[in-house]
Design a protein around this motif. Structure first.
Motif, PDB file in Angstrom:
ATOM      1  N   ALA A 106       0.888  -1.123  -0.040  1.00 35.20           N
ATOM      2  CA  ALA A 106      -0.030   0.104  -0.016  1.00 35.20           C
ATOM      3  C   ALA A 106       0.873   1.320   0.029  1.00 35.20           C
ATOM      4  O   ALA A 106       1.977   1.085   0.396  1.00 35.20           O
ATOM      5  N   VAL A 114      -3.712   5.852   4.290  1.00 32.55           N
ATOM      6  CA  VAL A 114      -3.583   4.836   3.812  1.00 32.55           C
ATOM      7  C   VAL A 114      -4.902   4.006   4.051  1.00 32.55           C
ATOM      8  O   VAL A 114      -5.214   3.932   5.230  1.00 32.55           O
ATOM      9  N   GLY A 116      -7.774   0.894   3.089  1.00 32.27           N
ATOM     10  CA  GLY A 116      -7.880  -0.171   2.474  1.00 32.27           C
ATOM     11  C   GLY A 116      -9.042  -1.020   3.231  1.00 32.27           C
ATOM     12  O   GLY A 116     -10.103  -0.570   3.801  1.00 32.27           O
ATOM     13  N   ASN A 189      -5.761  -8.771   2.630  1.00 28.88           N
ATOM     14  CA  ASN A 189      -5.876  -7.631   2.577  1.00 28.88           C
ATOM     15  C   ASN A 189      -5.882  -6.638   1.234  1.00 28.88           C
ATOM     16  O   ASN A 189      -5.718  -7.457   0.269  1.00 28.88           O
ATOM     17  N   THR A 191      -6.458  -3.213  -0.824  1.00 29.28           N
ATOM     18  CA  THR A 191      -5.980  -1.699  -0.922  1.00 29.28           C
ATOM     19  C   THR A 191      -6.630  -0.793  -2.110  1.00 29.28           C
ATOM     20  O   THR A 191      -6.883  -1.581  -3.227  1.00 29.28           O
ATOM     21  N   TRP A 192      -6.460   0.398  -1.981  1.00 26.41           N
ATOM     22  CA  TRP A 192      -7.028   1.229  -2.943  1.00 26.41           C
ATOM     23  C   TRP A 192      -6.014   1.927  -3.822  1.00 26.41           C
ATOM     24  O   TRP A 192      -5.071   2.436  -3.300  1.00 26.41           O
ATOM     25  N   THR A 193      -5.649   1.462  -4.960  1.00 26.15           N
ATOM     26  CA  THR A 193      -4.616   1.842  -5.793  1.00 26.15           C
ATOM     27  C   THR A 193      -5.127   2.474  -7.217  1.00 26.15           C
ATOM     28  O   THR A 193      -6.161   1.913  -7.674  1.00 26.15           O
TER      29      THR A 193
END
Length: 224
Positions: A106, A114, A116, A189, A191-193
């Motif tokens: 992340a 961060v 997620g 997990n 995550t926003w990417t």
């Protein structure tokens, strides 16, 4: 009158040697092959014991069925190609947007946060998230308590346990979950990417993320 029996059927000629050689590697009969065989059957049949009409009708039906299947196969291939192109075109619209997808890596946004989520395959009595900095040191360990099955969103402010800045990252995030009996609950997990680019991949578009990772479009959980 004696009955004449046909012992040997002469080889059917008419196709060139080159065409014949081209057929050597072919494992299935096409419509032209079907017609050629039927013509040979009629030409060299026993005149005193001709092919039964019922058999001829059945063979014609098989040829018609073969033709229909061939056309249907061609149509399905065309539709599949169009659907593949459509899927890639749809995914192209994601470029510049953020997607939520499975990843252990992340990066922080412009505000240093961060964001997620933890994806749980079953209800959990305890969920823990551990974040490590670029050097591999534990920057933050957080307990999310009990959580239901599905997605559990979280946001980290980029601060360590003592309140200091954790650094620029990238960060490595691991999750662990257990049920009320202490048994492990499968969790991962997310995550926003950001999406940097999209490329065709046999009907399943491949996304290149701003983190440098590549993921299939159908692995995306959410789009923002």
């Amino acid at each position: 009158m004696a009955t004449t029996s046909v012992q040997n059927i002469p080889t059917v000629k008419g196709a060139s040697d080159a065409a014949a050689k081209a057929k050597l590697g072919q494992r299935s009969l096409g419509q032209e092959d079907f017609l050629r065989l039927m013509t040979a059957q009629l030409q060299y049949q026993d005149p005193f014991n001709p092919t039964d009409n019922t058999q001829m009708v059945a063979q014609m039906a098989q040829m018609s069925s073969l033709s229909g299947i061939t056309e249907m196969t061609s149509t399905l291939k065309t539709l599949a190609a169009r659907m593949s192109d459509s899927g890639t075109s749809d995914a192209v619209s994601w470029i510049g947007k953020a997607v939520l997808t499975e990843s252990a890596t992340a990066t922080a946004d412009t505000k240093g946060n961060v964001t997620g989520a933890v994806e749980l395959d079953a209800e959990a009595a305890q969920v823990k998230v551990e974040i490590r900095d670029a050097a591999g040191n534990v920057a933050r360990a957080v307990s999310l308590g009990g959580q239901p099955k599905g997605l559990v969103d979280y946001q980290w402010d980029g601060k360590t346990n003592d309140g200091s800045a954790a650094g620029a990252g990238p960060y490595t995030i691991s999750v662990a979950a257990t049920d009320k009996n202490g048994q492990v609950v499968k969790a991962r997990n997310l995550t926003w990417t950001g999406v940097s680019s999209v490329m065709p991949n046999g009907g399943k578009p491949m996304l290149t993320l701003s983190s440098g990772e590549q993921v299939l479009a159908d692995s995306v959980r959410k789009i923002a």
